[in-house]
Enzyme design. Structure first.
Site, PDB file in Angstrom:
ATOM      1  N   ASP A 115     -21.025 -51.436 -57.247  1.00 39.58           N
ATOM      2  CA  ASP A 115     -20.274 -50.749 -56.190  1.00 39.58           C
ATOM      3  C   ASP A 115     -20.450 -49.232 -56.273  1.00 39.58           C
ATOM      4  OD1 ASP A 115     -19.297 -53.019 -55.044  1.00 39.58           O
ATOM      5  OD2 ASP A 115     -17.266 -52.861 -55.837  1.00 39.58           O
ATOM      6  N   ASP A 263      -6.846 -58.763 -64.060  1.00 44.60           N
ATOM      7  CA  ASP A 263      -7.098 -59.664 -65.187  1.00 44.60           C
ATOM      8  C   ASP A 263      -5.801 -60.299 -65.706  1.00 44.60           C
ATOM      9  OD1 ASP A 263      -6.131 -57.245 -66.095  1.00 44.60           O
ATOM     10  OD2 ASP A 263      -7.828 -56.805 -67.403  1.00 44.60           O
TER      11      ASP A 263
END
Length: 286
Positions: A115, A263
């Site tokens: 990205d 996460d």
């Protein structure tokens, strides 16, 4: 009535029942400092007790460190995801380490999820092209936008992935060649959703500051993770240096980017669904 002699008056004040009477009067300014101060002190004390409790839990359960239930007759297909964003100083090191994985190449897929908005794009794409030409099963992926940031990149890569299991390594890691085989061995237990390795440090001895940071993070990975996992409690995936069962990600609702810590969010959802997490401190990932 107090004596007139200053010295006798001083001694008398010291030995009276309340020697500080009349010397101090509480005021709003002092209270505005003292109340937050003691509140924070109490919170830190509770946190300290929590650390002592975790240490006790770890020492009591450290012999319960997990071991793989068995081994696969034929190694399953694994996808390695490498999410990067403006990592021009470390991306070459990461990709070169990923190219050295000791895993059958016909059972391996490496995704570079880039990205980046700087020259990392050129560095990464060029190196991926070179490694692919040398026979490394690696592909380069770019999105039209950065929606969802890291969680969005992982989710987009997962849509194109072919692996039954998904390993994730951030750009500042150098995964060891044998990590994938050691992670995969735990998935012979069909209840295991995720296996987390222990972070270690390339620059641990660089300075006093890096030594202190390493000690603090060692406490997290040895005492916290070890104590929680070895005693059967919840613990979370650390975002890197671990492997997921793809079916568990889907069952828990997939990567979602409406939380700051994607996460921890996915870890909680998966464990609440009944999936088992494993922490193996002997799988060291610098």
């Amino acid at each position: 009535m107090l004596p007139t002699n200053p010295f006798i008056r001083y001694v008398a004040r010291i030995f009276q029942k309340d020697p500080f009477r009349g010397l101090y009067h509480a005021n709003a300014f002092d209270l505005s400092i003292l109340i937050p101060y003691f509140t924070i002190l109490i919170i830190l004390s509770i946190y300290g007790l929590h650390r002592y409790a975790l240490t006790w839990i770890y020492l009591r359960n450290k012999r319960n460190a997990p071991r793989p239930a068995g081994s696969f007759e034929e190694l399953p297909r694994v996808t390695v995801q490498l999410p990067i964003y403006n990592e021009r100083y470390v991306v070459e090191r990461l990709l070169e380490a990923a190219a050295q994985f000791d895993y059958p190449r016909d059972r391996l897929e490496i995704q570079v999820l880039d990205d980046s908005t700087d020259e990392t794009r050129e560095v990464a794409s060029r190196l991926v092209e070179s490694l692919a030409a040398a026979g490394v099963p690696i592909t380069y992926h770019r999105r039209a936008n950065r929606e969802g940031y890291k969680a969005g990149a992982l989710a987009a890569g997962l849509e194109k992935a072919s692996g039954e299991f998904v390993a994730i390594f951030d750009a500042d890691f150098v995964p060891p060649p044998g990590a994938l085989k050691r992670f995969v061995a735990y998935f012979t237990d069909p209840k295991v959703a995720m296996v987390q390795g222990r972070w270690t440090w390339i620059n641990r001895h660089f300075s006093n500051l890096t030594e202190v940071e390493a000690i603090l993070l060692d406490g997290h990975f040895i005492i916290e993770h070890g104590g929680r996992n070895f005693s059967g409690r919840f613990f979370n995936f650390n975002g890197t240096a671990g492997m997921w069962r793809r079916a568990a990600i889907a069952d828990a609702g997939g990567w979602q980017h409406d939380a700051l810590t994607e996460d921890t969010d996915l870890s909680a959802r998966a464990q609440l669904r009944g999936w088992k997490f494993v922490y193996d401190p002997t799988i060291e990932c610098p």
